[in-house]
Design a protein around this motif. Structure first.
Motif, PDB file in Angstrom:
ATOM      1  N   VAL A   1       0.836  -1.215   0.000  1.00  0.00           N
ATOM      2  CA  VAL A   1       0.000   0.000   0.000  1.00  0.00           C
ATOM      3  C   VAL A   1       0.864   1.256   0.000  1.00  0.00           C
ATOM      4  N   ARG A   2       2.065   1.163   0.583  1.00  0.00           N
ATOM      5  CA  ARG A   2       2.898   2.365   0.629  1.00  0.00           C
ATOM      6  C   ARG A   2       3.473   2.689  -0.739  1.00  0.00           C
ATOM      7  N   LEU A   3       3.899   1.668  -1.479  1.00  0.00           N
ATOM      8  CA  LEU A   3       4.454   1.904  -2.814  1.00  0.00           C
ATOM      9  C   LEU A   3       3.405   2.444  -3.771  1.00  0.00           C
ATOM     10  N   ARG A   4       2.169   1.963  -3.640  1.00  0.00           N
ATOM     11  CA  ARG A   4       1.140   2.298  -4.624  1.00  0.00           C
ATOM     12  C   ARG A   4       0.077   3.262  -4.095  1.00  0.00           C
ATOM     13  N   LEU A   5       0.432   4.060  -3.093  1.00  0.00           N
ATOM     14  CA  LEU A   5      -0.533   5.023  -2.547  1.00  0.00           C
ATOM     15  C   LEU A   5      -1.050   6.010  -3.599  1.00  0.00           C
TER      16      LEU A   5
ATOM     17  N   LYS B   1       1.253  -5.156   3.199  1.00  0.00           N
ATOM     18  CA  LYS B   1       2.669  -5.300   3.579  1.00  0.00           C
ATOM     19  C   LYS B   1       3.171  -4.148   4.455  1.00  0.00           C
ATOM     20  N   THR B   2       2.340  -3.696   5.357  1.00  0.00           N
ATOM     21  CA  THR B   2       2.677  -2.543   6.185  1.00  0.00           C
ATOM     22  C   THR B   2       2.201  -2.756   7.621  1.00  0.00           C
ATOM     23  N   PRO B   3       3.108  -2.637   8.600  1.00  0.00           N
ATOM     24  CA  PRO B   3       2.672  -2.714   9.999  1.00  0.00           C
ATOM     25  C   PRO B   3       1.720  -1.558  10.323  1.00  0.00           C
ATOM     26  N   ASP B   4       0.831  -1.759  11.283  1.00  0.00           N
ATOM     27  CA  ASP B   4      -0.211  -0.772  11.575  1.00  0.00           C
ATOM     28  C   ASP B   4       0.367   0.610  11.910  1.00  0.00           C
ATOM     29  N   GLU B   5       1.527   0.624  12.577  1.00  0.00           N
ATOM     30  CA  GLU B   5       2.080   1.938  12.965  1.00  0.00           C
ATOM     31  C   GLU B   5       2.550   2.745  11.760  1.00  0.00           C
TER      32      GLU B   5
ATOM     33  N   GLU C   1       1.155  -6.256   8.898  1.00  0.00           N
ATOM     34  CA  GLU C   1       2.336  -6.826   9.527  1.00  0.00           C
ATOM     35  C   GLU C   1       3.533  -6.511   8.627  1.00  0.00           C
ATOM     36  N   LYS C   2       4.691  -6.698   9.160  1.00  0.00           N
ATOM     37  CA  LYS C   2       5.916  -6.399   8.418  1.00  0.00           C
ATOM     38  C   LYS C   2       6.108  -7.379   7.253  1.00  0.00           C
ATOM     39  N   SER C   3       6.323  -6.852   6.083  1.00  0.00           N
ATOM     40  CA  SER C   3       6.727  -7.614   4.884  1.00  0.00           C
ATOM     41  C   SER C   3       5.641  -8.441   4.209  1.00  0.00           C
ATOM     42  N   TYR C   4       4.756  -9.032   4.999  1.00  0.00           N
ATOM     43  CA  TYR C   4       3.825 -10.012   4.427  1.00  0.00           C
ATOM     44  C   TYR C   4       2.370  -9.659   4.727  1.00  0.00           C
TER      45      TYR C   4
ATOM     46  N   ALA D   1      -5.393 -19.810  13.253  1.00  0.00           N
ATOM     47  CA  ALA D   1      -4.716 -19.473  14.519  1.00  0.00           C
ATOM     48  C   ALA D   1      -3.227 -19.225  14.321  1.00  0.00           C
ATOM     49  N   LYS D   2      -2.906 -18.547  13.217  1.00  0.00           N
ATOM     50  CA  LYS D   2      -1.489 -18.293  12.924  1.00  0.00           C
ATOM     51  C   LYS D   2      -1.056 -16.874  13.277  1.00  0.00           C
ATOM     52  N   GLY D   3      -2.026 -16.031  13.595  1.00  0.00           N
ATOM     53  CA  GLY D   3      -1.687 -14.652  13.924  1.00  0.00           C
ATOM     54  C   GLY D   3      -1.294 -13.810  12.727  1.00  0.00           C
ATOM     55  N   ASP D   4      -1.400 -14.357  11.516  1.00  0.00           N
ATOM     56  CA  ASP D   4      -1.086 -13.537  10.340  1.00  0.00           C
ATOM     57  C   ASP D   4      -2.326 -12.725   9.946  1.00  0.00           C
TER      58      ASP D   4
END
Length: 262
Positions: free
Chosen positions: A12-16, A37-41, A61-64, A85-88
């Motif tokens: 999302v950051r690359l294609r904003l 591909k972006t952490p919430d912060e 989340e970071k990277s994925y 239940a993987k937290g992804d």
DNA sequence: ATGGTGGGTCACCCA
């Protein structure tokens, strides 16, 4: 009218800037993104609000992975499921103030080998689809739209060559069987196939690895928008904006949309 | 049968 889109944006950051253009060009009310591909912060919430979309639910989340639902219609509730239940971060859902619930899924791609014993990613993918089926059986959906990158092309003409892709992850019989079971469990309406007969080709994804994706046109329909039957009468159109695959620095997925008469 | 390209992050993961 309510126009809902889905797009695997692949960062999302690359294609904003592309996101802003697509929201404007197609006059979208809601867009569901996968692979942010972006952490919430670091999620660009304020930028997107400045485009006129003030109601946003996101999980990254970071990277994925990473999913978001961006709306100019008020969101009255949002929630997520911890699939497998993987937290992804592969699912997020919202209830809009017009009574519509939208689920956004990023189903695992499943790796290269179509064998659950040899490839844990393929097992994860099949388990994920099974869990979608069981969760919707636990709480029967009404006035619900499910969208996303399902990473499965179910019909013969959802891929460029049915024969050549039968052993390729995304179009194998076991995946199609799982997705069909999900589809039938709530009689989900496949929006795009409501307007395009099963003997006509329909793609939403073209590999980056082709030197000329338009010329070779070896596509697959991996992205989907499904409706509960109580919304079928309201479905007015379903589009695949294949031109979004040609923008500068494109995602490998096109943006898809539906219009509901609400 | 193989490798082709792209994103994120920092030697590779994933698609």
């Amino acid at each position: 009218m309510l126009k809902i889109a889905s797009w695997n944006i692949n960062s999302v950051r690359l294609r904003l800037p592309s996101l802003k253009k697509i929201l404007e060009q197609y006059n979208l009310d809601v867009i569901c993104l996968q692979e942010t591909k972006t952490p919430d912060e670091f999620f660009p919430e304020q930028d997107i609000k400045s485009y006129g979309y003030e109601h946003i639910a996101f999980r990254g989340e970071k990277s994925y992975n990473g999913v978001t639902i961006i709306s100019r219609i008020p969101i009255v509730n949002s929630f997520h499921w911890d699939m497998c239940a993987k937290g992804d971060k592969r699912h997020i859902a919202v209830e809009l103030d017009n009574g519509i619930t939208i689920h956004n899924f990023y189903i695992p791609a499943g790796g290269d080998i179509a064998d659950i014993k040899e490839n844990p990613k393929f097992a994860h993918k099949l388990d994920f689809v099974d869990e979608m089926t069981s969760r919707f059986e636990e709480s029967i959906p009404k006035k619900t739209v499910i969208v996303g990158d399902f990473n499965i092309a179910p019909f013969e003409h959802d891929v460029w060559s049915h024969k050549q892709l039968l052993k390729v992850v995304s179009h194998t019989p076991i995946e199609v069987e799982k997705l069909t079971k999900l589809s039938e469990s709530q009689s989900w309406i496949d929006s795009h196939r409501e307007f395009t007969p099963l003997d006509q080709k329909l793609y939403s994804w073209w590999s980056y690895r082709s030197p000329d994706w338009q010329k070779s046109n070896r596509g697959r329909r991996l992205d989907h928008i499904w409706l509960t039957p109580d919304l079928k009468q309201e479905l007015k159109s379903a589009d695949i904006y294949s031109e979004t695959r040609s923008i500068e620095k494109p995602s490998d997925h096109a943006t898809i949309s539906i219009t509901l008469n609400l």
